[in-house]
Scaffold this motif. Structure first.
Motif, PDB file in Angstrom:
ATOM      1  N   GLU A   1       2.430  -1.648  -4.108  1.00 55.22           N
ATOM      2  CA  GLU A   1       1.920  -0.490  -3.055  1.00 55.22           C
ATOM      3  C   GLU A   1       2.040  -1.139  -1.614  1.00 55.22           C
ATOM      4  O   GLU A   1       2.511  -0.543  -0.473  1.00 55.22           O
ATOM      5  N   SER A   2       1.585  -2.395  -1.470  1.00 51.60           N
ATOM      6  CA  SER A   2       1.631  -2.979  -0.299  1.00 51.60           C
ATOM      7  C   SER A   2       3.123  -3.379   0.023  1.00 51.60           C
ATOM      8  O   SER A   2       3.384  -3.161   1.168  1.00 51.60           O
ATOM      9  N   MET A   3       3.868  -3.809  -0.909  1.00 53.48           N
ATOM     10  CA  MET A   3       5.451  -4.128  -0.525  1.00 53.48           C
ATOM     11  C   MET A   3       6.032  -2.702   0.047  1.00 53.48           C
ATOM     12  O   MET A   3       6.719  -2.443   0.928  1.00 53.48           O
ATOM     13  N   GLY A   4       5.572  -1.701  -0.593  1.00 54.15           N
ATOM     14  CA  GLY A   4       6.225  -0.320  -0.257  1.00 54.15           C
ATOM     15  C   GLY A   4       5.660   0.242   0.793  1.00 54.15           C
ATOM     16  O   GLY A   4       6.522   0.692   1.909  1.00 54.15           O
ATOM     17  N   LEU A   5       4.180   0.131   1.255  1.00 59.87           N
ATOM     18  CA  LEU A   5       3.973   0.380   2.457  1.00 59.87           C
ATOM     19  C   LEU A   5       4.234  -0.267   3.655  1.00 59.87           C
ATOM     20  O   LEU A   5       4.947   0.274   4.792  1.00 59.87           O
ATOM     21  N   LEU A   6       4.371  -1.704   3.393  1.00 57.92           N
ATOM     22  CA  LEU A   6       4.986  -2.538   4.585  1.00 57.92           C
ATOM     23  C   LEU A   6       6.428  -2.059   4.722  1.00 57.92           C
ATOM     24  O   LEU A   6       7.020  -2.154   5.925  1.00 57.92           O
ATOM     25  N   GLU A   7       7.378  -1.958   3.775  1.00 59.15           N
ATOM     26  CA  GLU A   7       8.867  -1.819   4.115  1.00 59.15           C
ATOM     27  C   GLU A   7       8.752  -0.268   4.769  1.00 59.15           C
ATOM     28  O   GLU A   7       9.785  -0.221   5.453  1.00 59.15           O
ATOM     29  N   GLY A   8       7.783   0.558   4.247  1.00 59.98           N
ATOM     30  CA  GLY A   8       8.134   1.915   4.916  1.00 59.98           C
ATOM     31  C   GLY A   8       7.464   1.955   6.512  1.00 59.98           C
ATOM     32  O   GLY A   8       7.885   2.699   7.205  1.00 59.98           O
ATOM     33  N   LEU A   9       6.731   1.257   6.650  1.00 59.04           N
ATOM     34  CA  LEU A   9       5.996   1.352   7.978  1.00 59.04           C
ATOM     35  C   LEU A   9       6.304   0.341   9.148  1.00 59.04           C
ATOM     36  O   LEU A   9       6.282   0.697  10.317  1.00 59.04           O
TER      37      LEU A   9
ATOM     38  N   PHE B   1       8.067  -8.753   7.810  1.00 56.79           N
ATOM     39  CA  PHE B   1       7.522  -8.245   6.444  1.00 56.79           C
ATOM     40  C   PHE B   1       6.681  -9.541   5.901  1.00 56.79           C
ATOM     41  O   PHE B   1       5.645  -9.446   5.277  1.00 56.79           O
ATOM     42  N   LYS B   2       7.506 -10.658   5.824  1.00 54.59           N
ATOM     43  CA  LYS B   2       6.782 -11.970   5.144  1.00 54.59           C
ATOM     44  C   LYS B   2       5.315 -12.037   5.535  1.00 54.59           C
ATOM     45  O   LYS B   2       4.340 -12.329   4.535  1.00 54.59           O
ATOM     46  N   LYS B   3       5.157 -12.332   6.563  1.00 59.44           N
ATOM     47  CA  LYS B   3       3.924 -12.847   7.126  1.00 59.44           C
ATOM     48  C   LYS B   3       2.856 -11.517   7.005  1.00 59.44           C
ATOM     49  O   LYS B   3       1.606 -11.686   6.807  1.00 59.44           O
ATOM     50  N   SER B   4       3.162 -10.521   7.282  1.00 57.81           N
ATOM     51  CA  SER B   4       2.446  -9.104   6.940  1.00 57.81           C
ATOM     52  C   SER B   4       2.009  -9.156   5.638  1.00 57.81           C
ATOM     53  O   SER B   4       0.946  -9.022   5.358  1.00 57.81           O
ATOM     54  N   PHE B   5       2.945  -9.463   4.609  1.00 58.51           N
ATOM     55  CA  PHE B   5       2.620  -9.427   3.143  1.00 58.51           C
ATOM     56  C   PHE B   5       1.618 -10.492   2.911  1.00 58.51           C
ATOM     57  O   PHE B   5       0.614 -10.186   2.112  1.00 58.51           O
ATOM     58  N   GLN B   6       1.931 -11.739   3.506  1.00 56.08           N
ATOM     59  CA  GLN B   6       0.951 -12.736   3.191  1.00 56.08           C
ATOM     60  C   GLN B   6      -0.513 -12.437   3.852  1.00 56.08           C
ATOM     61  O   GLN B   6      -1.319 -12.766   3.227  1.00 56.08           O
ATOM     62  N   SER B   7      -0.583 -11.759   4.980  1.00 59.14           N
ATOM     63  CA  SER B   7      -1.806 -11.266   5.578  1.00 59.14           C
ATOM     64  C   SER B   7      -2.520 -10.410   4.682  1.00 59.14           C
ATOM     65  O   SER B   7      -3.675 -10.490   4.541  1.00 59.14           O
ATOM     66  N   SER B   8      -1.660  -9.566   4.074  1.00 59.97           N
ATOM     67  CA  SER B   8      -2.389  -8.408   3.258  1.00 59.97           C
ATOM     68  C   SER B   8      -2.849  -9.051   1.881  1.00 59.97           C
ATOM     69  O   SER B   8      -3.858  -8.578   1.335  1.00 59.97           O
ATOM     70  N   ALA B   9      -2.252  -9.968   1.383  1.00 60.06           N
ATOM     71  CA  ALA B   9      -2.632 -10.670   0.013  1.00 60.06           C
ATOM     72  C   ALA B   9      -3.667 -11.614   0.534  1.00 60.06           C
ATOM     73  O   ALA B   9      -4.982 -11.478  -0.289  1.00 60.06           O
ATOM     74  N   ILE B  10      -3.781 -12.209   1.561  1.00 62.48           N
ATOM     75  CA  ILE B  10      -5.155 -13.125   1.861  1.00 62.48           C
ATOM     76  C   ILE B  10      -6.324 -11.999   2.091  1.00 62.48           C
ATOM     77  O   ILE B  10      -7.536 -12.451   1.391  1.00 62.48           O
TER      78      ILE B  10
END
Length: 433
Positions: free
Chosen positions: A264-272, A279-288
């Motif tokens: 869901e996070s990957m899909g949202l970030l790819e879409g937004l 993407f990479k650091k946004s994905f990491q921020s979301s995970a933390i």
């Protein structure tokens, strides 16, 4: 001094901050905040069905949103708002607690383990491999599906659609409802401001519609938060209960939640994200932040689809998330004033944002059914099921099957693995419910 501050911001954001650009970023942050502000009320109400006290949950929601947005601003420099996710909170409450009979403390433990696995994926090459293995048509379908989901959410907030009766899924709202009429006024005003390219169009629409609503005594988002209870917030910290970690159903729950969080996070970030290099650091921020959510005593965070409101307002850097973080922080003391911002004032922004995201539909090869149908499933099932994860599951499972049926075998091994994982997730979800 002002020039020095301007140069510092320019270096940090790696963007050209011109005469109006900083203002645009700040307005975009304010717009995104108001678009998602309802989460401070709705998330605690949903989690209350799991047994988490509402007032304490409001503080948890606000605090994790402050931390998530700040991390997104500083680490990822992206215009993405992180808050407890709608859908994830429903899974937490109605599947883990109500359906599986976990206590909310055990559900927190499930969230912590799932978020840790998410963190491992985010900080290893797995995140890049997964992102690059998703076909462009599915990424576009995710964007369009989220857009349609926002349109549905906005129409519901506006009172233009309601739950159907006599067997129908949805029904048209009443034009005799003052809230609906206010939303239509706000929608008309905001559309005009947008097409005229008036700077700050979305936030102007929210403010003017709120003022008109106040004049006609249309109430905003109800809240009974008692700021003095923040001293009791410690009762929600570090409450994860791992007593059932040896049970099969615990790990089935972990698997399903991990799939939801990661994809869901990957899909949202790819879409937004307007800049995919973030993407990479946004994905990491979301995970933390998802991991910190369990520590703070709330369901996991994800990128808010409503971030698109700020992005469509011109937001491109972490300033957007930074502004939202400050506004969330001030909300600990000002959340009671949300009663002056009715949902009818927020609905037009969400509807227009969803419509803009749906314009990506033009990039899908509709004439190729093997491309169109998996994207179609994602697009319609995200809003109709109310779950981004369900939409992704059906789209990802159907894609390789249709490609094989049409004798197109250029499907990566990773895509096949993803398809199988989503199929397992659907089976596990059915079993959990």
């Amino acid at each position: 001094m002002l020039q020095g501050l301007k140069e510092m911001i320019k270096r940090r954001t790696k963007a050209t901050i011109g005469k109006n650009d900083l203002k645009t970023e700040i307005l975009a942050g304010v717009t995104s905040f108001f678009a998602i502000s309802y989460i401070m009320i709705v998330n605690p109400l949903i989690l209350s069905d799991a047994g988490i006290p509402v007032n304490l949950s409001i503080f948890a929601t606000i605090i994790i949103s402050v931390l998530g947005c700040l991390l997104m601003a500083v680490w990822a420099n992206a215009p993405i708002i992180l808050t407890p996710g709608m859908g994830v909170n429903a899974f937490f409450t109605y599947t883990l607690v109500v359906g599986m009979h976990f206590t909310w403390q055990v559900a927190i433990a499930v969230s912590l383990v799932s978020s840790f696995l998410y963190l491992v994926i985010a900080f290893t090459p797995l995140s890049r491999v997964l992102a690059e293995s998703i076909p462009d048509v599915l990424k576009t379908g995710i964007t369009v599906g989220i857009g349609l989901f926002l349109v549905e959410l906005g129409l519901e907030k506006a009172g233009l659609i309601t739950a159907g009766s006599n067997g129908s899924l949805l029904a048209f709202g009443s034009l005799q409802n003052p809230t609906t009429l206010l939303a239509l006024f706000g929608l008309t005003l905001t559309v005009i401001l947008y097409v005229k390219k008036i700077p700050g169009n979305f936030i102007i629409g929210i403010i003017v519609t709120s003022l008109v609503g106040a004049a006609f005594k249309i109430k905003g988002q109800a809240t009974t938060v008692d700021v003095t209870q923040i001293k009791e917030y410690g009762k929600l910290l570090f409450q994860g209960d791992f007593q059932e970690i040896g049970q099969l159903k615990f790990w089935l729950a972990v698997f399903s939640m991990t799939m939801i969080l990661v994809f869901e996070s990957m899909g949202l970030l790819e879409g937004l994200l307007p800049d995919k290099s973030k993407f990479k650091k946004s994905f990491q921020s979301s995970a933390i932040t998802a991991l910190l959510s369990g520590i703070c005593g709330t369901s996991p965070t994800v990128a808010a689809a409503e971030s698109a409101a700020g992005i469509e307002s011109g937001g491109r850097t972490g300033i957007v998330a930074g502004v939202a973080s400050l506004l969330f922080a001030s909300s600990i003391f000002l959340v009671r004033f949300l009663k002056y911002v009715p949902e009818a004032a927020i609905a037009p922004v969400i509807i227009i944002t969803g419509a803009l995201m749906m314009q990506q539909l033009q990039h899908i090869q509709i004439q190729d059914f093997s491309e169109w149908f998996p994207a179609f499933l994602i697009i319609v099932l995200i809003p109709l099921s109310g779950s981004i994860a369900i939409g992704l599951s059906f789209g990802f499972v159907s894609y390789p099957i249709l490609k094989i049926m049409t004798k197109k075998t250029d499907i990566s091994a990773i895509m096949w693995i993803l398809s199988m994982l989503f199929l397992i997730n659907l089976v596990c979800t059915a079993f959990l419910n």
